[in-house]
Design an enzyme around this catalytic site. Structure first.
Site, PDB file in Angstrom:
ATOM      1  N   ILE A  39     -55.843  21.833  30.003  1.00 49.45           N
ATOM      2  CA  ILE A  39     -57.176  22.394  29.780  1.00 49.45           C
ATOM      3  C   ILE A  39     -57.539  22.373  28.302  1.00 49.45           C
ATOM      4  O   ILE A  39     -58.653  22.005  27.914  1.00 49.45           O
ATOM      5  CB  ILE A  39     -57.236  23.828  30.353  1.00 49.45           C
ATOM      6  CG1 ILE A  39     -57.035  23.794  31.865  1.00 49.45           C
ATOM      7  CG2 ILE A  39     -58.542  24.494  29.981  1.00 49.45           C
ATOM      8  CD1 ILE A  39     -56.973  25.165  32.502  1.00 49.45           C
ATOM      9  N   HIS A 229     -61.251   8.619 -35.717  1.00 51.58           N
ATOM     10  CA  HIS A 229     -60.782   9.888 -35.160  1.00 51.58           C
ATOM     11  C   HIS A 229     -59.292   9.820 -34.822  1.00 51.58           C
ATOM     12  O   HIS A 229     -58.906   9.851 -33.657  1.00 51.58           O
ATOM     13  CB  HIS A 229     -61.606  10.268 -33.921  1.00 51.58           C
ATOM     14  CG  HIS A 229     -63.016  10.637 -34.233  1.00 51.58           C
ATOM     15  ND1 HIS A 229     -64.060   9.754 -34.090  1.00 51.58           N
ATOM     16  CD2 HIS A 229     -63.560  11.793 -34.692  1.00 51.58           C
ATOM     17  CE1 HIS A 229     -65.192  10.358 -34.446  1.00 51.58           C
ATOM     18  NE2 HIS A 229     -64.918  11.587 -34.822  1.00 51.58           N
ATOM     19  N   HIS A 269     -58.410  19.610 -33.338  1.00 48.37           N
ATOM     20  CA  HIS A 269     -59.748  19.522 -32.753  1.00 48.37           C
ATOM     21  C   HIS A 269     -60.075  18.160 -32.146  1.00 48.37           C
ATOM     22  O   HIS A 269     -61.026  18.045 -31.366  1.00 48.37           O
ATOM     23  CB  HIS A 269     -60.798  19.864 -33.813  1.00 48.37           C
ATOM     24  CG  HIS A 269     -61.094  18.739 -34.759  1.00 48.37           C
ATOM     25  ND1 HIS A 269     -60.226  18.352 -35.757  1.00 48.37           N
ATOM     26  CD2 HIS A 269     -62.152  17.893 -34.840  1.00 48.37           C
ATOM     27  CE1 HIS A 269     -60.746  17.346 -36.428  1.00 48.37           C
ATOM     28  NE2 HIS A 269     -61.919  17.035 -35.888  1.00 48.37           N
ATOM     29  N   ASP A 270     -59.325  17.103 -32.472  1.00 45.17           N
ATOM     30  CA  ASP A 270     -59.616  15.771 -31.925  1.00 45.17           C
ATOM     31  C   ASP A 270     -58.397  15.141 -31.269  1.00 45.17           C
ATOM     32  O   ASP A 270     -58.288  13.905 -31.209  1.00 45.17           O
ATOM     33  CB  ASP A 270     -60.140  14.842 -33.031  1.00 45.17           C
ATOM     34  CG  ASP A 270     -61.653  14.928 -33.191  1.00 45.17           C
ATOM     35  OD1 ASP A 270     -62.327  15.294 -32.215  1.00 45.17           O
ATOM     36  OD2 ASP A 270     -62.157  14.655 -34.299  1.00 45.17           O
ATOM     37  N   ASP A 383     -65.133  19.307 -40.522  1.00 46.35           N
ATOM     38  CA  ASP A 383     -65.237  18.093 -39.719  1.00 46.35           C
ATOM     39  C   ASP A 383     -66.137  17.053 -40.381  1.00 46.35           C
ATOM     40  O   ASP A 383     -65.971  15.852 -40.169  1.00 46.35           O
ATOM     41  CB  ASP A 383     -65.775  18.446 -38.331  1.00 46.35           C
ATOM     42  CG  ASP A 383     -65.511  17.359 -37.305  1.00 46.35           C
ATOM     43  OD1 ASP A 383     -64.622  16.522 -37.543  1.00 46.35           O
ATOM     44  OD2 ASP A 383     -66.180  17.348 -36.264  1.00 46.35           O
TER      45      ASP A 383
END
Length: 640
Positions: A39, A229, A269-270, A383
């Protein structure tokens, strides 16, 4: 298949949700139900609701499978998820001969099936999250493995004596004109180590020397090698932050922990910069863009993530001596400071508030907002400090930056995208770009800095001197274009620290395309020689011809004997040939070469990184500001 048996239909929603939760989170306890016969299998395949008064009379009844609920009322409701039917809710009476389920019971069961579907869906998402987290941890381990520092290298650095204040002064680190080109890569790490010690961070924050050395060496490995960079740029930015601290007596009124966050953020930062802007990442649909595009500042968020990845290694965690509260505070500040290196964020969120703070009387010591703005101002100035170096160094850094921009322009062409004017070697007028960048972005930063700290006035004066020189070069380019015979040499403004401004005409041009998934190629070099009119870009699946641009030379000074150096220019009447800003052999002899620094190999500089006399000058700053500052920017002033 989920099978839930409830005593009461009225408890169906709560009970089935609880049983389904248990079913999904306890796989070792669940029993098997056939999905091919019976079923439940019929309801699962057909997706239909079965409300049977006697389950044994159903055509789909299979004695061996459905024996548990034979001769009893049964209600089967499919559980529909996002991908179709994901299960079946089965309800059956406890006793034989009881009445069948009503329509109200069916509605309650349908409602319950919705909750069951949500539980199953949440469980699937949770499993996917675990898999993604494990994959991320695996990639982090792999990255740290390839960035790990050898024991010999770590021991060598730890055994070296930390540079003291007089050592830093001897190498010129106490002056804003410091470039680091006379230092090899090992000495740059020593210089950063000396700055940490001179700022008393090692003692104040209980940073062990070995842990700090490992952190610095790992950060150095985290930087890639694009023309601008790269690790040398990180050293330059960190040095200018140190210069500000030294020159202003500690960057008062910043607190010690804020100075720590500022200096570490400048250094990191980079990290893992790919030599492309935020706009390029978004246009190319990179993995980084898919991660961070909805939040903005794609590359800056990646730099922060890489920083935290390094700090997650207990051997590199220089914040391990901080309290939990200070640790959380310093990482939050690093996050904000690194995001503030995005020029578009600076222009939209920081520029006006900083100017208002400066005009209103300066930084209020007890104002968290003012100190946050001061850190944003300091990291922006750090920067952008390459544009405030001596005139010859400012040109050198501009060449490096535009070599990177033009590399991106070539990659955009490979992707069948039209590069912006600033990235287009055939259109960019670099003196004009520099003038616009100084006017609209860099100069306001250093003006605000000089108002807060008059001791930094010398940096602003040098930037204004460079601005006047860029203007003289641009005007001579235009005069040369309009009437070569009438060209005259502009009067060059003397540098504050240096007098040598020699630039010689180069013989060749080399453009290096960084490797990556976008090109599907190894690192590719393009060489231009003067006799040729074009060059090819060739890589795996990439081949394109780059027209040789008509680049102008630079004008002679009014008095060639003064300063002992000159900006070279072809004789009047001769056509402008492919040329570029480049230090003369005399200037190269006067400056020691870095011993192990590929980014500063002056014989491999991009010859196309200089202004094209036939370019169209922009009247406003270019909109492509993502991916960090430096010496570039949009053109401003006279339209061509």
């Amino acid at each position: 298949v989920c099978v839930c048996v409830c005593v009461s239909v009225h408890a169906c929603v709560h009970a089935c949700a609880c049983v389904c939760m248990w079913w999904c989170t306890c796989p070792q306890k669940k029993s098997r139900v056939s999905v091919t016969a019976g079923i439940v299998a019929f309801s699962l395949r057909s997706g239909s609701v079965l409300n049977l008064e006697n389950s044994s009379l159903c055509d789909s009844f299979v004695a061996d499978i459905d024996d548990a609920h034979a001769n009893r009322p049964v209600l089967c409701v499919p559980v529909e998820g996002q991908t179709g039917v994901v299960g079946v809710l089965l309800l059956c009476r406890k006793k034989e001969g009881t009445k069948a389920y009503s329509s109200a019971d069916e509605d309650a069961a349908r409602t319950c099936s919705l909750y069951c579907a949500m539980v199953v869906n949440q469980h699937s998402l949770y499993k996917e999250l675990l898999v993604a987290e494990n994959r991320s941890n695996l990639f982090t381990e792999l990255m740290l493995f390839h960035m790990q520092v050898s024991d010999d290298e770590l021991t060598d650095l730890c055994q070296r004596q930390i540079w003291q204040s007089h050592d830093l002064e001897m190498f010129g680190l106490a002056k804003y004109t410091f470039t680091g080109m006379e230092l090899d890569d090992h000495q740059t790490v020593q210089a950063i180590l000396g700055m940490f010690d001179d700022m008393d961070m090692c003692r104040r924050w209980m940073i062990p020397k070995e842990k700090l050395c490992r952190f610095l060496l790992t950060v150095q490995r985290g930087y890639r090698n694009p023309p601008y960079h790269n690790w040398r740029h990180a050293v330059s930015v960190a040095h200018f932050c140190y210069y500000l601290w030294k020159k202003t007596g500690g960057l008062q009124p910043l607190r010690d922990i804020e100075v720590l966050a500022l200096f570490v953020a400048c250094l990191c930062h980079d990290i893992d910069h790919r030599g492309t802007t935020n706009k390029f990442q978004e246009t190319a649909g990179s993995v980084l863009a898919s991660l961070y595009m909805s939040q903005g500042s794609v590359m800056e968020r990646h730099h922060y993530a890489q920083t935290m990845c390094i700090l997650s290694d207990s051997r590199c965690n220089i914040f391990s001596g901080l309290s939990e509260k200070d640790n959380r505070a310093v990482t939050n500040m690093i996050y904000e400071i690194i995001l503030d290196t995005d020029i578009s964020r600076h222009l939209s969120k920081r520029k006006v508030p900083i100017q208002d703070m400066v005009e209103s009387g300066g930084v209020q010591k007890d104002s968290n907002e003012h100190r946050t703005l001061l850190m944003a101002l300091a990291v922006s100035a750090s920067d952008l400090n390459s544009g405030a170096k001596s005139w010859i160094d400012a040109q050198y850094y501009a060449e490096k930056l535009y070599a990177e921009f033009f590399n991106q322009g070539e990659m955009e062409r490979v992707l069948e995208s039209s590069p912006g004017k600033m990235m287009n070697r055939d259109l960019a007028c670099i003196p004009e770009e520099q003038i616009g960048f100084i006017n609209f972005i860099a100069k306001p930063v250093f003006q605000s800095l000089a108002k807060l700290y008059p001791q930094t006035q010398e940096v602003l004066q040098q930037m204004e001197s460079n601005y006047n020189n860029w203007t003289s070069v641009r005007d001579e380019f235009w005069r040369r274009e309009e009437d070569p015979a009438a060209a005259v040499a502009p009067a060059m403004v003397e540098d504050a620290p240096f007098a040598d401004k020699t630039l010689a005409q180069p013989a060749t041009a080399v453009i290096v395309l960084p490797p990556g998934p976008l090109l599907h190629a190894e690192q590719t070099a393009i060489t231009h020689s003067r006799p040729s009119d074009s060059a090819s870009i060739q890589g795996q699946g990439v081949s394109r011809t780059v027209p040789k641009p008509l680049l102008p030379s630079l004008p002679m000074p009014a008095n060639p004997s003064s300063a002992g150096s000159a900006l070279s220019m072809p004789a009047a009447g001769q056509p402008c040939s492919s040329a570029s800003f480049k230090m003369s052999p005399l200037a190269q002899q006067q400056r020691p070469k870095a011993q192990a620094s590929p980014p500063y190999n002056k014989t491999a500089l991009g010859r196309h990184s200089l202004a094209n006399i036939h370019s169209t000058a922009a009247s406003a700053v270019s909109g492509d500001t993502g991916g960090g500052g430096g010496g570039g920017g949009g053109g401003g002033g006279r339209g061509r």
